[in-house]
Design an enzyme around this catalytic site. Structure first.
Site: not given
Ligand code: NAD
Ligand code: UGA
Length: 462
Positions: A15, A92, A160, A164, A219, A222-223, A259, A268, A275, A337
């Site tokens: 926001g 969650t 959105e 971050e 959304k 995508a994640n 591709r 990692s 998210c 993170f």
């Protein structure tokens, strides 16, 4: 329909920065960001913003007090707005039906009820939060049942996609803006009104309009796809370690295939952030609800692999340190993170530190941005007792103090400053053998080797 006043419910990571960018780009629109959290609003109104993002201070400074306002007077802001973004948390669910998977929509519902109660005239409500498909329908039902003033509403979905650490750049130059609305004439007028806000700075061809359900679902998808790529490369990191291959070389080789593409292939210690896990679990629950067990099981594996990646990193540390870390000092470099943020939500560092503390390690933690209090709170919420935190966790503001007399150091965030650490000094300060566990492949490998560190780097076979 011309938009001259916007209000946003929720002054969080999304926001605050999103509305600051809209205000900066649209000086003729009054933008008020609201939250019931007085401390957060005070921080947005101060020189110490509650969110650390490179470039954000300047964007906020350019508009605050002119057409950007932060306030706890939610009712007045809703009443004055033509368009209301809902950017509240959708964590969650931790209780009852769907616990551990479904999204907890109580903040969305409370926001919808408040909007219904306070509104007059015509309002466009925009879902900015990430929500399960069909939430727009629930919002409409709640509003229709609770509005007594004769006000009329259109509900849009405008998820959105900012990440971050790069929020300002992502908002200024987004890959795309997605707006979903109803195909009715009223719905299309509302879509066009929101398109015209973004079109002030985003090229028209990058503003995608769809129906409501496609937008809501895109959304989550995508994640899920982004997180899936990380779990895919992390699964291969284990195979590289076992075979002598190098995960970066593999990532480069496959990423040059247009591709596949080169992005999001950095192995990692695991993905974190508020998210990815939440949104995949949300997708898993959605599939279960629509009786698609094969699809839900497929996506659940992305989270399983991520949990395994964090656990196997801890196991590697314990096994390498001669099967015990009891009372051994381990320096933890990085707790956020990812780099360039002070956010620790679902950070892999929480999982790694908790498990090392369960093995009775002594932790010396350094992170350039994360507040010590937040680290203690995260560990407590992860189930580490206050007594253990007090006795076994030291939080330092200097990496060299953290590594002093340490048996091992582990890098858990890829902060740029770790790339230029004085490694000879660190080697002198540590106990020998000086063990390094680089969970982000951020330290210079050749120098580590030359100095005689005993190092393990994620995804690099020996
Ligand atoms: P956040 O927890 O930082 O902020 C949410 C804020 O909403 C809190 O300050 C809370 O006090 C406030 N709030 C709750 N109910 C309210 C109400 N009725 N009126 C006014 N304020 C209220 O959350 P966030 O990270 O900004 O995420 C918000 C949403 O955006 C989530 O759905 C998230 O999934 C999604 N999202 C987050 C990111 C990210 O990078 N953090 C990126 C894309 C999408
Ligand atoms: C992610 C998405 O990238 C955004 O598009 C989305 O809007 C946002 O989630 C959201 O919905 O909240 P974010 O979590 O802020 O953004 O950060 P990312 O850059 O995606 O990183 C997530 C995690 O994956 C971090 O822990 C990062 O270190 C890790 N990661 C990322 C890897 O381990 N390897 C990679 O190659 C990329």
């Amino acid at each position: 329909m011309k938009i001259s006043s916007i209000c946003c419910l929720g002054a969080g990571y999304v926001g605050g920065p999103t509305m600051a960018m809209i205000a900066a780009k649209c000086p003729d629109i009054q933008v008020t960001v609201c939250d019931m959290n007085q401390q957060r609003i005070d921080a947005w109104n101060s020189d110490e913003l509650p969110v650390y993002e490179p470039g954000l201070d300047e964007v906020v400074a350019s508009a605050r007090g002119r057409n950007l306002h932060f306030s706890t007077d939610i009712r007045s802001a809703i009443a004055a707005a033509d368009l209301i973004f809902v950017s509240v948390g959708t964590p969650t669910k931790t209780y009852g039906i769907g616990a551990g998977r479904a999204a907890d929509l109580r903040y969305i519902e409370a926001a919808a009820r408040l909007i219904a109660e306070v509104s007059h005239g015509h309002k466009i409500i925009v879902e900015k939060s990430t929500i399960p498909v069909k939430t727009a329908s629930a919002i409409k039902t709640i509003i229709a049942a609770n509005s007594t003033s004769g006000a009329t509403f259109e509900v849009l979905s405008n998820p959105e996609f900012l990440a971050e650490g790069t929020a300002v750049a992502d908002l200024e130059n987004p890959d795309r803006i997605l707006i979903g609305g109803e195909t009715t004439p009223g719905g299309q007028i509302a879509v066009e009104a929101l398109v015209s806000v973004y079109a002030r700075w985003v090229p028209r061809e990058r503003i995608v309009t769809t129906n409501l359900w496609s937008s809501e679902l895109s959304k989550l998808v995508a994640n899920a796809f982004l997180a899936q790529r990380i779990s895919s490369i992390n699964s291969i990191s284990a195979l590289c370690e076992a075979t002598g291959a190098d995960v970066d070389e593999v990532a480069r080789a496959i990423g040059m295939d247009s591709r596949i593409g080169p992005k999001f292939l950095k192995a990692s210690v695991g993905f974190g952030g508020s998210c990815f896990q939440k949104d995949i679990l949300n997708l898993v629950y959605l599939c279960e609800s629509f009786n698609l067990p094969h699809v839900s099981e497929y996506w659940r594996q992305v989270v399983h692999l991520n949990d395994w990646q964090k656990s196997r990193f801890v196991e590697k540390i314990v096994r390498t340190l001669f099967n015990t870390v009891n009372n051994k000092r381990i320096a933890i470099l990085g707790f956020a993170f990812k780099k360039d943020t002070n956010d620790t939500r679902e950070s892999p560092a929480i999982h790694v530190c908790r498990d090392l503390l369960r093995e009775h390690a002594q932790l010396a933690i350094y992170d350039p941005r994360v507040e010590p209090e937040l680290i203690r709170k995260d560990l407590a919420e992860a189930g580490v007792s206050a007594k253990l935190i007090e006795a076994n966790v030291e939080i330092l503001d200097d990496p060299y103090a953290a590594v002093k007399n340490a048996h091992a150091l582990a890098t858990l965030t890829e902060w740029d400053e770790f790339k230029t650490l004085d490694l000879p000094r660190i080697h002198r300060l540590m106990l020998k053998p000086a063990f390094v566990f680089d969970g982000r492949d951020v330290l210079p490998t050749a120098e580590l080797e030359a100095l005689g560190f005993d190092s393990f780097i994620i995804g690099k076979g020996q």
